[in-house]
Scaffold this active site. Structure first.
Site, PDB file in Angstrom:
ATOM      1  CB  SER A 119      31.524  33.031  51.029  1.00 13.08           C
ATOM      2  OG  SER A 119      30.289  33.416  51.537  1.00 13.08           O
ATOM      3  CE1 TYR A 143      27.852  40.393  49.930  1.00 17.29           C
ATOM      4  CE2 TYR A 143      28.103  38.523  51.491  1.00 17.29           C
ATOM      5  CZ  TYR A 143      27.869  39.006  50.157  1.00 17.29           C
ATOM      6  OH  TYR A 143      27.623  38.265  49.048  1.00 17.29           O
ATOM      7  CB  THR A 169      30.564  41.442  48.218  1.00 14.71           C
ATOM      8  OG1 THR A 169      31.682  40.382  48.334  1.00 14.71           O
ATOM      9  CG2 THR A 169      29.675  41.581  47.228  1.00 14.71           C
ATOM     10  CE  LYS A 268      32.896  38.376  44.361  1.00 14.77           C
ATOM     11  NZ  LYS A 268      31.213  38.784  44.154  1.00 14.77           N
ATOM     12  CG  HIS A 292      27.003  38.853  43.292  1.00 13.92           C
ATOM     13  ND1 HIS A 292      27.477  39.563  44.183  1.00 13.92           N
ATOM     14  CD2 HIS A 292      26.325  37.778  43.774  1.00 13.92           C
ATOM     15  CE1 HIS A 292      27.539  38.860  45.250  1.00 13.92           C
ATOM     16  NE2 HIS A 292      26.689  37.731  45.117  1.00 13.92           N
TER      17      HIS A 292
END
Length: 394
Positions: A119, A143, A169, A268, A292
């Protein structure tokens, strides 16, 4: 407890027989507000529970006398050989579960021969994780932030550190209202209130591992922003997301990211077939079906229910992955039968982290692989590659 037997009190990791056992061990070690942050979902948690209910409702159609004496779980993921159709999803702030957090999870995945996805909200920096697992296949999740300069810089660092694929994402334009966290007054970094004092006193080992400085002084480290910079300003998780993330992101931003990244790209957060088709048209290499984990928009369908439509829309032009509610090897078999190539797990390996760091993550991976192998044997199926809709009752 749903979907399994109740684990005995005092159960140790070595005797855990399923993910729920590991979760029970984790919850003994974590303060309630931290457990709620890990387990909770958006608003009324309808989507969160729907993910599991829909998986539970699917029934198998085994084949008798079909010789499954030799079975293989091995497959590939964007051309990378993996030991099983399983990978670690990106989970931010994993150090809340264990100080070694993302580093420990990546090491466990490397030892198991599967892909881990780091992440961008990790506590360990992408460079630190890469240095710990130099030869393992690693992906990086990102992101599109309001500050495009930061976004570009982090992408370039991930490429320089050897991450093989970029996961974008797209289902967090703003932070969701997670009512468990709101009720708990949960902040990042966490700060116990008088209301939580008793619970904290009951979890002193976690307090000692996490560090008094983290809670009362210097904040939670965010490894990918200014080195091991501390997050010193306490605020609700939703506020922090809204401060940094960009709700104005469009498909053109995806094209911009593609211009920065010369490797495979994964999108995603897809839950409908139109977006899946658009992703393929934009040259995306894999579509990740995800809501999510029920943590964003509440009222979405279960990922297993939308998976077939997404697979049809992709039409073999990209790989399809799925997360959401995976707790058993049989869940993985169901998702593969409905068209997923790989199943991603988030909460299960975080339970493992909380239970016993890297060894806990390894235990969760081993349990899921053993259960998947057992499911194949009982189905009469010799390979995960052979799973399709014919192995399920319509």
């Amino acid at each position: 407890m749903r979907n399994g037997t109740v684990p005995p009190r005092g159960l140790e990791l070595s005797h855990a027989v399923n993910v729920e056992d590991v979760r029970a061990i984790a919850n003994r070690r974590l303060p309630a507000a931290v457990s709620d942050f890990i387990d909770g979902g958006g608003e009324g948690e309808i989507t969160l529970h729907r993910n599991r209910h829909s998986l539970d409702a699917i029934m198998f159609r085994p084949r008798a006398l079909s010789d499954a004496s030799t079975r293989t779980l091995a497959t590939t993921m964007l051309g990378t050989p993996v030991s099983a159709p399983l990978a670690l999803a990106p989970v931010g702030l994993a150090a809340l579960a264990h100080p070694l957090g993302e580093r420990a999870a990546a090491l466990a995945a490397a030892g198991a021969g599967i892909v881990s996805t780091l992440s961008s909200s990790s506590c360990w920096s992408l460079e630190e994780v890469a240095e710990a697992t130099p030869d393992a296949p690693k992906w990086f999740q990102i992101y599109v932030w309001r500050d495009r300069g930061i976004t570009s810089d982090v992408v370039q660092r991930a490429r320089a550190s050897g991450y093989k694929a970029l996961v974008v994402t797209v289902d967090v334009p703003v932070g969701a209202r997670r009512e468990r966290d709101l009720h708990n007054g949960f902040t990042i970094p966490p700060r116990p209130t008088w209301r939580h004092t008793g619970d904290m006193l009951g979890h002193l080992p976690w307090v000692a591992r996490f560090g008094w400085d983290e809670m009362f002084g210097h904040g939670l480290t965010m490894g990918n922003f200014g080195g091991k910079a501390a997050v010193t300003q306490r605020m609700a998780f939703m506020e922090r997301v809204n401060q940094r993330f960009d709700p104005g992101m469009t498909w053109d931003d995806l094209e911009w990211l593609r211009s920065l990244w010369d490797g495979p790209m994964v999108v995603k957060g897809i839950t409908n077939e139109r977006d899946a088709a658009e992703a393929v048209a934009r040259g995306i290499d894999a579509v990740w079906v995800s809501n999510h984990g029920g943590r964003q928009l509440d009222g979405l369908p279960a990922t297993i229910d939308v998976l077939p439509a997404v697979v049809d829309a992709v039409d073999g032009k990209a790989e399809v992955y799925m997360d959401g509610g995976i707790r058993r090897g049989s869940d993985i078999a169901k998702a593969l039968a409905r068209g997923a190539r790989i199943c991603m797990i988030g909460r299960p390996y975080i339970y493992g982290l909380a239970a016993k760091g890297q060894a806990g993550v390894t235990k969760v991976i081993e349990l899921l692989k053993e259960q998947l192998d057992n499911t194949l044997a009982l189905l009469g199926c010799a390979s995960v590659e052979a799973l399709d809709q014919d192995w399920l009752r319509s």
